[in-house]
Design a protein around this motif. Sequence first.
Motif, PDB file in Angstrom:
ATOM      1  N   GLY A   1      26.506  39.950  36.646  1.00  0.00           N
ATOM      2  CA  GLY A   1      26.383  38.597  37.491  1.00  0.00           C
ATOM      3  C   GLY A   1      27.794  38.179  37.782  1.00  0.00           C
ATOM      4  N   GLU A   2      28.729  38.787  37.012  1.00  0.00           N
ATOM      5  CA  GLU A   2      29.975  38.397  37.175  1.00  0.00           C
ATOM      6  C   GLU A   2      30.750  38.521  38.358  1.00  0.00           C
ATOM      7  N   LYS A   3      31.857  37.888  38.718  1.00  0.00           N
ATOM      8  CA  LYS A   3      32.653  38.011  40.024  1.00  0.00           C
ATOM      9  C   LYS A   3      32.968  39.558  40.183  1.00  0.00           C
ATOM     10  N   ARG A   4      32.822  40.226  41.365  1.00  0.00           N
ATOM     11  CA  ARG A   4      33.006  41.500  41.634  1.00  0.00           C
ATOM     12  C   ARG A   4      34.345  42.011  41.317  1.00  0.00           C
ATOM     13  N   SER A   5      35.213  41.255  41.563  1.00  0.00           N
ATOM     14  CA  SER A   5      36.875  41.602  41.349  1.00  0.00           C
ATOM     15  C   SER A   5      37.344  41.739  39.737  1.00  0.00           C
ATOM     16  N   LYS A   6      36.349  40.938  38.992  1.00  0.00           N
ATOM     17  CA  LYS A   6      36.410  40.914  37.691  1.00  0.00           C
ATOM     18  C   LYS A   6      35.608  42.076  36.893  1.00  0.00           C
ATOM     19  N   VAL A   7      34.691  42.372  37.455  1.00  0.00           N
ATOM     20  CA  VAL A   7      33.866  43.790  37.060  1.00  0.00           C
ATOM     21  C   VAL A   7      34.868  44.784  37.334  1.00  0.00           C
ATOM     22  N   LEU A   8      35.501  45.112  38.327  1.00  0.00           N
ATOM     23  CA  LEU A   8      36.500  46.255  38.747  1.00  0.00           C
ATOM     24  C   LEU A   8      37.681  46.005  37.612  1.00  0.00           C
TER      25      LEU A   8
ATOM     26  N   THR B   1      30.600  41.110  51.349  1.00  0.00           N
ATOM     27  CA  THR B   1      29.108  41.670  51.109  1.00  0.00           C
ATOM     28  C   THR B   1      28.400  41.771  52.327  1.00  0.00           C
ATOM     29  N   ASN B   2      27.663  42.675  52.705  1.00  0.00           N
ATOM     30  CA  ASN B   2      26.991  42.882  53.950  1.00  0.00           C
ATOM     31  C   ASN B   2      26.123  41.855  54.106  1.00  0.00           C
ATOM     32  N   PRO B   3      25.489  41.615  55.409  1.00  0.00           N
ATOM     33  CA  PRO B   3      24.538  40.492  55.642  1.00  0.00           C
ATOM     34  C   PRO B   3      23.420  40.760  54.828  1.00  0.00           C
ATOM     35  N   ALA B   4      22.875  42.103  54.604  1.00  0.00           N
ATOM     36  CA  ALA B   4      21.719  42.038  53.849  1.00  0.00           C
ATOM     37  C   ALA B   4      21.650  41.842  52.293  1.00  0.00           C
ATOM     38  N   GLY B   5      22.882  41.835  52.011  1.00  0.00           N
ATOM     39  CA  GLY B   5      23.232  41.517  50.493  1.00  0.00           C
ATOM     40  C   GLY B   5      22.884  42.570  49.431  1.00  0.00           C
ATOM     41  N   ASN B   6      22.892  43.779  50.107  1.00  0.00           N
ATOM     42  CA  ASN B   6      22.678  44.960  49.356  1.00  0.00           C
ATOM     43  C   ASN B   6      23.837  45.891  48.905  1.00  0.00           C
ATOM     44  N   LEU B   7      24.963  45.429  49.492  1.00  0.00           N
ATOM     45  CA  LEU B   7      26.149  46.546  49.297  1.00  0.00           C
ATOM     46  C   LEU B   7      27.300  45.413  49.556  1.00  0.00           C
TER      47      LEU B   7
ATOM     48  N   GLY C   1      32.826  50.064  45.706  1.00  0.00           N
ATOM     49  CA  GLY C   1      31.753  49.721  46.336  1.00  0.00           C
ATOM     50  C   GLY C   1      30.639  49.122  45.287  1.00  0.00           C
ATOM     51  N   PHE C   2      29.824  48.264  45.502  1.00  0.00           N
ATOM     52  CA  PHE C   2      28.923  47.412  44.404  1.00  0.00           C
ATOM     53  C   PHE C   2      27.602  47.623  44.789  1.00  0.00           C
ATOM     54  N   ALA C   3      26.398  47.609  44.203  1.00  0.00           N
ATOM     55  CA  ALA C   3      25.243  47.673  44.680  1.00  0.00           C
ATOM     56  C   ALA C   3      24.713  46.325  44.359  1.00  0.00           C
ATOM     57  N   ARG C   4      23.354  45.967  44.975  1.00  0.00           N
ATOM     58  CA  ARG C   4      23.032  44.766  45.112  1.00  0.00           C
ATOM     59  C   ARG C   4      22.982  43.647  43.702  1.00  0.00           C
ATOM     60  N   ASP C   5      22.798  44.284  42.410  1.00  0.00           N
ATOM     61  CA  ASP C   5      22.948  43.812  41.257  1.00  0.00           C
ATOM     62  C   ASP C   5      24.320  43.864  40.572  1.00  0.00           C
ATOM     63  N   GLY C   6      25.159  44.195  41.369  1.00  0.00           N
ATOM     64  CA  GLY C   6      26.401  44.244  40.675  1.00  0.00           C
ATOM     65  C   GLY C   6      27.030  45.540  40.027  1.00  0.00           C
ATOM     66  N   GLU C   7      26.348  46.465  40.028  1.00  0.00           N
ATOM     67  CA  GLU C   7      26.762  47.868  39.656  1.00  0.00           C
ATOM     68  C   GLU C   7      27.606  48.455  40.723  1.00  0.00           C
TER      69      GLU C   7
END
Length: 468
Positions: free
Chosen positions: A162-169, A197-203, A225-231
Amino acid sequence: MSKHRTVICHGLGSVFPLRLGELTQMNRSALKDARWSILAVFLVLASIAAIILVPGQFRSEAVANKTAGGLSVQTVSHDEALPNYDIRMDKTAFEKIAAFRGSLNKDAAAIADLRDGFTKGEEQLRSRVPSLKIEYNTDIRIPEVIAPDVKQGRSFLTGASGEKRSKVLINFLRQNRDLIGATDEQISGLKAVSDYTNPAGNLSFVELNQEINGIPVFRGEVKAGFARDGEIIRVVNNLAPGLDYERLSTDFGDPADAVKAAASYIDHDLKPDEISRNNAISSDKKAVFGQGDFAATAEKTYFPTEPGVAVAAWRVLIWQAVNAFYVIVDAETGTMLWRKNITEDQTQAATYRVYVNPNAMINVADNPFPMTPGPVTLSGIQGSAIPRTSITRIGNEPPYTFNNNGWITDGGNSTDGNNVQAGLDRELPNANFPANPADIDPNGTASGSPSRVFDFPINPGVPTNPAL
């Protein structure tokens, strides 16, 4: 007995027999005049035909043969004498590469040690991601595409977060320092330039860029590239590895010299305004020469020649009547490091089997059962099925000559064009996972078989309840 001969005159509205012995001088003169009249008619008709048809013929030949000297010659950006160039791919430039290495007091053994670090880092990551697949790039041969192998099933590089994606990277890069070839400090200094994040929120996508003392590194970027749950699904890495930022040169010299050197590598005669610096809009990092949108520019950059080595350089942009070139030159010696014609046309056609619609702008139907323009509300009526048609084109044919990139880049053999990447996706989250890995190339798109022929079996079926 006198002989008779019949003379047939066409085009005069009559057919009349004459006895040769009875032809008087007047008769001969009248017949001669008639023949000249006929000839004159033919000459007029031939002239009209020449006016209408000949220019069209010249125009067709000129377009078909772009170097022809016809009345209408199509401009072409490709110049065989000035191919795209990368010193790192030039097998004759090994002495220059060694000289850049020596300027930083490094030898081949030091570079080999860095490459050993890539191997070590790959093994460490594979211990955590067994399906790991890494692709190395072809210029400085570093780990570029880092991702699980889709042929081995669904997997991710990291767990849900659930962390900020830039921090995950950033955390992923730190955990894989040997694979990336960067220190914690260098990784922390990467600049976030996009987080989408795309409009569907899954990518989602994140991009970080590499700078040294505020100067960008040529192609120095890492994307994920990240999946919906931040993977993390995939990392595309082009960071310049193994650099000691403090040892790199900070002497960039005069940008005007860089422009002159770049011009010599594209056989370009500089105009007076192209060497007159526009101080009003220039800065320490970017010099502008001339006025307007087509002014020549020179921007500071660090150009990596191999792992552990980067040189201070200028990225020069020069506009011509048809072409535009980016040329990167070494700031100290003026050596050409990289050159690309950014207006290069595509020339190779590809074949596709598609549902066509001659009334559409790009000759493609809405679906296999089109009803265009169709009802605007649900009517329960199903459109009639239409067959597919094989078409072959580059994608820049008239009237779409503005699209000089065509549809699929020359040499490419997958459905990955300049505008769309098409691939099968039958599961969530949307990750472009293929349904049939045997029929796709590594990036998940369809491959032509034979090359650049995309003709695959398909059965769209018929909806049982089209009103739903």
